[in-house]
Design a protein around this motif. Sequence first.
Motif, mmCIF file in Angstrom:
data_model
loop_
_atom_site.group_PDB
_atom_site.id
_atom_site.type_symbol
_atom_site.label_atom_id
_atom_site.label_comp_id
_atom_site.label_asym_id
_atom_site.label_seq_id
_atom_site.Cartn_x
_atom_site.Cartn_y
_atom_site.Cartn_z
ATOM 1 N N GLU A 40 0.824 -1.206 0.000
ATOM 2 C CA GLU A 40 0.000 0.000 0.000
ATOM 3 C C GLU A 40 0.862 1.261 0.000
ATOM 4 O O GLU A 40 0.927 1.996 0.968
ATOM 5 N N ARG A 41 1.521 1.476 -1.111
ATOM 6 C CA ARG A 41 2.318 2.679 -1.314
ATOM 7 C C ARG A 41 2.397 2.904 -2.823
ATOM 8 O O ARG A 41 2.121 1.996 -3.618
ATOM 9 N N ALA A 42 2.773 4.086 -3.221
ATOM 10 C CA ALA A 42 2.881 4.396 -4.649
ATOM 11 C C ALA A 42 4.004 3.576 -5.268
ATOM 12 O O ALA A 42 5.088 3.464 -4.696
ATOM 13 N N GLU A 43 3.728 2.993 -6.414
ATOM 14 C CA GLU A 43 4.716 2.178 -7.131
ATOM 15 C C GLU A 43 4.623 2.451 -8.627
ATOM 16 O O GLU A 43 3.532 2.556 -9.183
ATOM 17 N N ASP A 44 5.781 2.558 -9.252
ATOM 18 C CA ASP A 44 5.876 2.637 -10.708
ATOM 19 C C ASP A 44 6.619 1.391 -11.175
ATOM 20 O O ASP A 44 7.839 1.294 -11.034
ATOM 21 N N ARG A 73 -7.615 0.676 -2.220
ATOM 22 C CA ARG A 73 -6.284 1.235 -2.470
ATOM 23 C C ARG A 73 -6.396 2.679 -2.943
ATOM 24 O O ARG A 73 -7.202 3.000 -3.833
ATOM 25 N N SER A 74 -5.569 3.544 -2.367
ATOM 26 C CA SER A 74 -5.519 4.935 -2.793
ATOM 27 C C SER A 74 -4.164 5.296 -3.398
ATOM 28 O O SER A 74 -4.051 6.277 -4.126
ATOM 29 N N ALA A 75 -3.133 4.499 -3.088
ATOM 30 C CA ALA A 75 -1.794 4.773 -3.622
ATOM 31 C C ALA A 75 -1.728 4.456 -5.110
ATOM 32 O O ALA A 75 -2.321 3.479 -5.577
ATOM 33 N N ARG A 76 -0.999 5.256 -5.840
ATOM 34 C CA ARG A 76 -0.871 5.092 -7.283
ATOM 35 C C ARG A 76 -0.085 3.831 -7.615
ATOM 36 O O ARG A 76 0.906 3.504 -6.967
ATOM 37 N N LEU A 77 -0.519 3.124 -8.632
ATOM 38 C CA LEU A 77 0.191 1.951 -9.145
ATOM 39 C C LEU A 77 0.257 2.055 -10.664
ATOM 40 O O LEU A 77 -0.781 2.105 -11.340
ATOM 41 N N SER A 234 9.993 1.043 -1.853
ATOM 42 C CA SER A 234 9.503 1.074 -3.227
ATOM 43 C C SER A 234 10.438 0.319 -4.162
ATOM 44 O O SER A 234 11.663 0.408 -4.049
#
Length: 252
Positions: A40-44, A73-77, A234
Amino acid sequence: MQRLLLLIVILLLARADSSRLPNAHPALALLPLKMAWAWERAEDLRWLPGDAGVAFVASSIMLQGDEALVRPRSARLLVAPATARVPVLHVDMSGREPPALNDGQMQAIVTELLRIAAGGNRQVVQLDFEVRRSQRPFLARTVAAIRRALPPDVALSVTALASWCLDDAWLAEGMADEVVPMAFRMGQQQHELRQRLRWQGFAQPYCRQAVGYATDEPRLRRLAPRSYYFSPRSWTADQWQALHSPSKVHAP
């Protein structure tokens, strides 16, 4: 048209040949053997190679008292369109207000898992739900309810503590289409368990098709055909490449 259909079937079979697991659910048989967990964190992850996929936390549920608190989920994927995606439902238990583990909470888990299943592209959905010994019957009933509700062409993967696949085995065979024991964060007996896994692997046959590893712990030998990788930070392309470097030594 018939020739085109035949060509498509041949191409699909050729693609599946390198990753097919014996006796696996058809959807799992076509899933990549290298999977990155996206927490649950932003991931590219657009850099992931073509032979890798991502299992991402699509939603979380907190069981608290009589409630089931759902948090999508609110984090960007970010992933490439062709990357295999497996949505994960993460379930937590409140420490302040012990959950009642009632039918309403079970139904909330089933409903949310069915909802997030549509966010994948490989007909596979994963449940991440650790329980105490006294809570095991609830998890077993919940998984059974999920299996009844899921369409037969959708495979169910569940994570498990490593101990559940060793001396403390309690999972029923066939409970899920894939069991993923987490060979990391194994508590006070970690060193002993790592030694056992190094020489013996997992005792239960249903725990030998997929295993979870952590990037910040010494690497174990490959314990199953499919590997899920957890990173406490990340993901980066360099980290993934180093993880799969043939020069890496598998430590006890």
